[in-house]
Design a protein around this motif. Structure first.
Motif, PDB file in Angstrom:
ATOM      1  N   GLY A 242      -3.457 -41.275 -74.311  1.00  0.00           N
ATOM      2  CA  GLY A 242      -2.618 -41.269 -74.885  1.00  0.00           C
ATOM      3  C   GLY A 242      -2.286 -42.040 -75.637  1.00  0.00           C
ATOM      4  O   GLY A 242      -2.571 -43.323 -75.962  1.00  0.00           O
ATOM      5  N   TRP A 243      -0.692 -42.603 -75.503  1.00  0.00           N
ATOM      6  CA  TRP A 243      -0.053 -43.657 -75.674  1.00  0.00           C
ATOM      7  C   TRP A 243       0.901 -43.928 -74.873  1.00  0.00           C
ATOM      8  O   TRP A 243       1.697 -42.998 -74.494  1.00  0.00           O
ATOM      9  N   ILE A 244       1.229 -44.976 -75.364  1.00  0.00           N
ATOM     10  CA  ILE A 244       2.505 -46.052 -74.324  1.00  0.00           C
ATOM     11  C   ILE A 244       3.266 -46.835 -75.175  1.00  0.00           C
ATOM     12  O   ILE A 244       3.198 -47.574 -75.782  1.00  0.00           O
ATOM     13  N   MET A 245       4.578 -46.702 -74.729  1.00  0.00           N
ATOM     14  CA  MET A 245       5.343 -47.543 -75.514  1.00  0.00           C
ATOM     15  C   MET A 245       5.428 -48.656 -75.035  1.00  0.00           C
ATOM     16  O   MET A 245       6.284 -48.708 -73.765  1.00  0.00           O
ATOM     17  N   ILE A 246       5.366 -49.316 -75.995  1.00  0.00           N
ATOM     18  CA  ILE A 246       5.560 -51.335 -74.623  1.00  0.00           C
ATOM     19  C   ILE A 246       6.568 -51.972 -75.565  1.00  0.00           C
ATOM     20  O   ILE A 246       6.689 -52.315 -76.647  1.00  0.00           O
ATOM     21  N   ALA A 247       7.360 -52.583 -74.641  1.00  0.00           N
ATOM     22  CA  ALA A 247       8.127 -53.579 -74.522  1.00  0.00           C
ATOM     23  C   ALA A 247       7.944 -55.017 -74.043  1.00  0.00           C
ATOM     24  O   ALA A 247       8.352 -55.339 -73.229  1.00  0.00           O
ATOM     25  N   ALA A 248       7.556 -55.480 -74.830  1.00  0.00           N
ATOM     26  CA  ALA A 248       7.193 -57.204 -73.711  1.00  0.00           C
ATOM     27  C   ALA A 248       7.172 -58.387 -75.130  1.00  0.00           C
ATOM     28  O   ALA A 248       5.589 -58.948 -75.082  1.00  0.00           O
ATOM     29  N   TYR A 249       8.424 -58.368 -75.791  1.00  0.00           N
ATOM     30  CA  TYR A 249       8.708 -59.338 -76.911  1.00  0.00           C
ATOM     31  C   TYR A 249       9.497 -60.413 -76.215  1.00  0.00           C
ATOM     32  O   TYR A 249       8.756 -61.777 -76.076  1.00  0.00           O
ATOM     33  N   HIS A 250       9.870 -60.642 -74.608  1.00  0.00           N
ATOM     34  CA  HIS A 250      10.763 -61.634 -74.310  1.00  0.00           C
ATOM     35  C   HIS A 250       8.935 -62.584 -73.699  1.00  0.00           C
ATOM     36  O   HIS A 250       8.434 -62.288 -73.235  1.00  0.00           O
ATOM     37  N   PRO A 251       9.037 -64.207 -73.649  1.00  0.00           N
ATOM     38  CA  PRO A 251       8.419 -64.587 -73.874  1.00  0.00           C
ATOM     39  C   PRO A 251       7.238 -64.764 -72.094  1.00  0.00           C
ATOM     40  O   PRO A 251       5.845 -64.597 -72.338  1.00  0.00           O
ATOM     41  N   SER A 252       7.699 -64.693 -70.916  1.00  0.00           N
ATOM     42  CA  SER A 252       7.087 -63.981 -69.808  1.00  0.00           C
ATOM     43  C   SER A 252       6.915 -62.962 -69.303  1.00  0.00           C
ATOM     44  O   SER A 252       5.806 -62.429 -69.374  1.00  0.00           O
ATOM     45  N   TRP A 254       5.836 -60.725 -72.287  1.00  0.00           N
ATOM     46  CA  TRP A 254       4.036 -61.369 -73.576  1.00  0.00           C
ATOM     47  C   TRP A 254       3.685 -61.790 -72.764  1.00  0.00           C
ATOM     48  O   TRP A 254       1.819 -61.447 -72.653  1.00  0.00           O
ATOM     49  N   GLU A 255       3.595 -62.979 -71.568  1.00  0.00           N
ATOM     50  CA  GLU A 255       2.342 -63.509 -70.629  1.00  0.00           C
ATOM     51  C   GLU A 255       2.059 -62.602 -69.856  1.00  0.00           C
ATOM     52  O   GLU A 255       0.455 -62.487 -69.479  1.00  0.00           O
ATOM     53  N   ALA A 256       2.521 -62.122 -69.555  1.00  0.00           N
ATOM     54  CA  ALA A 256       2.272 -60.882 -68.048  1.00  0.00           C
ATOM     55  C   ALA A 256       1.503 -59.602 -69.095  1.00  0.00           C
ATOM     56  O   ALA A 256       0.476 -59.585 -67.900  1.00  0.00           O
ATOM     57  N   LEU A 257       1.846 -59.533 -70.065  1.00  0.00           N
ATOM     58  CA  LEU A 257       1.193 -57.962 -70.873  1.00  0.00           C
ATOM     59  C   LEU A 257      -0.362 -59.095 -70.931  1.00  0.00           C
ATOM     60  O   LEU A 257      -1.378 -58.077 -71.180  1.00  0.00           O
ATOM     61  N   CYS A 258      -0.220 -59.626 -71.574  1.00  0.00           N
ATOM     62  CA  CYS A 258      -1.692 -60.588 -71.627  1.00  0.00           C
ATOM     63  C   CYS A 258      -2.303 -61.297 -70.280  1.00  0.00           C
ATOM     64  O   CYS A 258      -3.771 -60.547 -70.621  1.00  0.00           O
ATOM     65  N   ALA A 307       3.940 -53.386 -62.099  1.00  0.00           N
ATOM     66  CA  ALA A 307       3.445 -53.627 -61.171  1.00  0.00           C
ATOM     67  C   ALA A 307       4.337 -54.926 -61.123  1.00  0.00           C
ATOM     68  O   ALA A 307       4.760 -56.412 -60.994  1.00  0.00           O
ATOM     69  N   VAL A 308       4.219 -55.506 -63.401  1.00  0.00           N
ATOM     70  CA  VAL A 308       5.047 -57.021 -63.065  1.00  0.00           C
ATOM     71  C   VAL A 308       6.007 -56.925 -63.906  1.00  0.00           C
ATOM     72  O   VAL A 308       6.085 -57.923 -65.217  1.00  0.00           O
ATOM     73  N   ASP A 309       6.256 -55.850 -63.889  1.00  0.00           N
ATOM     74  CA  ASP A 309       7.648 -55.556 -65.337  1.00  0.00           C
ATOM     75  C   ASP A 309       7.919 -55.670 -66.777  1.00  0.00           C
ATOM     76  O   ASP A 309       8.864 -55.945 -66.698  1.00  0.00           O
ATOM     77  N   ILE A 310       6.408 -55.316 -66.602  1.00  0.00           N
ATOM     78  CA  ILE A 310       7.024 -55.060 -68.051  1.00  0.00           C
ATOM     79  C   ILE A 310       7.536 -53.553 -68.856  1.00  0.00           C
ATOM     80  O   ILE A 310       7.682 -52.526 -67.920  1.00  0.00           O
ATOM     81  N   ILE A 311       8.091 -53.426 -69.267  1.00  0.00           N
ATOM     82  CA  ILE A 311       9.400 -52.191 -69.860  1.00  0.00           C
ATOM     83  C   ILE A 311       8.207 -51.540 -70.640  1.00  0.00           C
ATOM     84  O   ILE A 311       7.559 -52.711 -71.541  1.00  0.00           O
ATOM     85  N   CYS A 312       7.942 -50.540 -70.013  1.00  0.00           N
ATOM     86  CA  CYS A 312       6.949 -49.641 -71.176  1.00  0.00           C
ATOM     87  C   CYS A 312       7.671 -47.734 -70.043  1.00  0.00           C
ATOM     88  O   CYS A 312       8.243 -47.616 -69.031  1.00  0.00           O
ATOM     89  N   ALA A 313       6.691 -47.164 -71.193  1.00  0.00           N
ATOM     90  CA  ALA A 313       6.765 -45.729 -71.087  1.00  0.00           C
ATOM     91  C   ALA A 313       6.307 -44.751 -71.662  1.00  0.00           C
ATOM     92  O   ALA A 313       5.456 -45.258 -72.793  1.00  0.00           O
ATOM     93  N   PRO A 314       5.162 -43.308 -70.951  1.00  0.00           N
ATOM     94  CA  PRO A 314       4.236 -42.728 -71.485  1.00  0.00           C
ATOM     95  C   PRO A 314       4.980 -42.327 -72.898  1.00  0.00           C
ATOM     96  O   PRO A 314       6.402 -42.457 -72.977  1.00  0.00           O
ATOM     97  N   ILE A 315       4.955 -41.929 -73.652  1.00  0.00           N
ATOM     98  CA  ILE A 315       5.016 -41.267 -74.778  1.00  0.00           C
ATOM     99  C   ILE A 315       4.701 -39.707 -74.320  1.00  0.00           C
ATOM    100  O   ILE A 315       3.422 -38.842 -74.822  1.00  0.00           O
ATOM    101  N   ASN A 316       5.891 -38.956 -74.139  1.00  0.00           N
ATOM    102  CA  ASN A 316       5.699 -37.594 -73.269  1.00  0.00           C
ATOM    103  C   ASN A 316       6.389 -36.551 -74.577  1.00  0.00           C
ATOM    104  O   ASN A 316       7.072 -36.799 -75.241  1.00  0.00           O
ATOM    105  N   ASP A 317       5.612 -36.094 -73.959  1.00  0.00           N
ATOM    106  CA  ASP A 317       5.899 -34.576 -75.288  1.00  0.00           C
ATOM    107  C   ASP A 317       7.411 -33.222 -74.364  1.00  0.00           C
ATOM    108  O   ASP A 317       7.574 -34.154 -73.137  1.00  0.00           O
ATOM    109  N   TYR A 318       7.215 -32.530 -74.732  1.00  0.00           N
ATOM    110  CA  TYR A 318       9.257 -31.823 -74.401  1.00  0.00           C
ATOM    111  C   TYR A 318       8.312 -31.285 -72.581  1.00  0.00           C
ATOM    112  O   TYR A 318       9.386 -31.634 -71.573  1.00  0.00           O
ATOM    113  N   SER A 319       7.441 -30.876 -72.483  1.00  0.00           N
ATOM    114  CA  SER A 319       6.944 -30.600 -70.754  1.00  0.00           C
ATOM    115  C   SER A 319       6.601 -31.226 -70.203  1.00  0.00           C
ATOM    116  O   SER A 319       6.847 -31.728 -68.955  1.00  0.00           O
TER     117      SER A 319
END
Length: 391
Positions: A242-252, A254-258, A307-319
């Motif tokens: 599936g897909w995940i929407m991720i907002a990991a552009y803040h330096p900390s 971004w490093e956590a994502l990597c 677990a490392v405070d990365i802002i994210c969420a699944p891309i959900n359908d309506y169900s």
């Protein structure tokens, strides 16, 4: 309760389809008594699919908590009844093309002469002034002409509209905000006013950040799919299932994502070290991140990211939306019993105070369901016997 905020305020609603009804339903949700004046055959939205037992779901979704009066505005007697209702109201909302209500003798000046304190809100495609004021418009056309379709969709793909009628919705909300502001002003000064709410202006305002960027650099934004033009990674990324929407552009972050993706080398990569570089090299960045993410399922990545405070969420359908804890926690659905369509579920209004659950809306009215009740209460005599289609 927030739902009692406009208790005692009478609104006469001459609107149709979506933008205007969104405004008046918002006012009704805040406690106003909204009387919808429509033709004997019903307003235009009643004819729009999909239907349940012959009832338009679009109409039912946007006209709860209202009463309906059926009047032919071209009939002198029924027009006079409409004028009497409008002159006795706190607020009048209409969504005809500019000039139509004036020709019917129901324009702002016509009502203001009888009620100087009236708040009159006009909702139209391009506003009450300007060269385009008489042009018709609907949501998709306004998404196009206001630039929204130029920034929606994938690169090198055909223009794409937002599927939900976002311009209609935001225009209705802006109109409601204007009415609330005018009511507050009238409480101080005793004066009414005429509010001009344009779908075009609302659609441009919806893109406030993007237009600010264009004014600054003169570069029209390109279509970039799910990505945010001002940050990276800030987009939908593919995983194994599936897909995940991720907002990991803040330096900390971004490093956590990597770190989570076990690609720490990207942190020091000259292309991706700074935000500007990650934006410039977005395509290569996404490819590298997805090479890692497609190795594991969505649920596992979500747990690791959260677990490392990365802002994210699944891309959900309506169900998936309605099954989510977020949906349940916000108490966002309500079941309404309609006399013809039966038991139906709709999204509940988000207008509420902390800890408050809004009352369930009354079902949208049948055409002219409250004609006799409303006219009698207002002391208005109007002979429209035999025209009531609800009987």
């Amino acid at each position: 309760m927030l739902g009692d905020s406009l208790s005692g305020i009478r609104v006469i609603d001459f609107t149709q389809v979506a933008a205007g009804p969104v405004c008046t339903q918002t006012l009704a949700d805040l406690g106003a008594d909204v009387i919808k004046v429509e033709a004997h055959k019903g307003e235009l939205c009643r004819a729009l699919a999909p239907f349940v037992e012959g009832q338009s779901l679009g109409f039912l979704a946007l006209n709860g908590n209202k009463r309906s009066v059926a009047l032919d505005l071209k009939d002198p007697g029924e027009n006079a009844a409409a004028l009497e209702l409008a002159a006795g109201a706190d607020v009048v909302v209409e969504s005809f093309r500019p000039g139509v209500m004036q020709r019917l003798g129901l324009g702002y000046e016509d009502i203001r002469q009888r009620h100087p304190g009236v708040i009159y809100c006009s909702v139209s495609a391009y506003g009450q002034d300007g060269a385009w004021r008489h042009k018709p418009g609907v949501d998709g056309v306004l998404q196009a002409v206001a630039g929204l379709m130029s920034v929606t969709g994938l690169p090198d793909a055909p223009p794409c509209k937002v599927q939900v009628p976002v311009v209609d919705m935001v225009t209705g909300y802006f109109a409601a905000i204007g009415v609330l502001g005018a009511l507050a002003r009238r409480a101080r000064t005793g004066e009414g006013q005429w509010i001009d709410t344009s779908m075009f202006a609302s659609a441009v305002s919806l893109q406030q950040m993007s237009f600010a960027s264009y004014f600054a650099d003169g570069m029209p934004p390109a279509r970039i799919g799910s990505a945010a033009p001002y940050a990276a990674p800030n987009e939908a990324l593919r995983c194994a299932d599936g897909w995940i929407m991720i907002a990991a552009y803040h330096p900390s972050r971004w490093e956590a994502l990597c770190s989570v993706l076990e690609c720490r080398e990207l942190v020091s990569d000259a292309r991706f070290r700074e935000l500007s570089g990650r934006i410039t090299h977005r395509r290569e960045l996404v490819q590298l991140l997805e090479e890692r993410m497609t190795r594991r399922p969505r649920r596992e990545w979500l747990e690791r990211f959260e677990a490392v405070d990365i802002i994210c969420a699944p891309i959900n359908d309506y169900s998936e939306v309605i099954a989510s804890q977020a949906f349940a926690g916000a108490n966002l659905s309500e079941t309404i019993s309609h006399p013809i369509a039966g038991e139906l579920t709709f999204p509940r209004t988000p207008l509420r105070a902390v800890g408050e659950v809004p009352r369930a809306r009354r079902p949208a009215p049948l055409v002219g369901e409250h004609t006799g009740e409303v006219l009698r209460a207002a002391g208005i005599t109007c002979d429209n016997e035999g025209k009531e289609p609800w009987q």
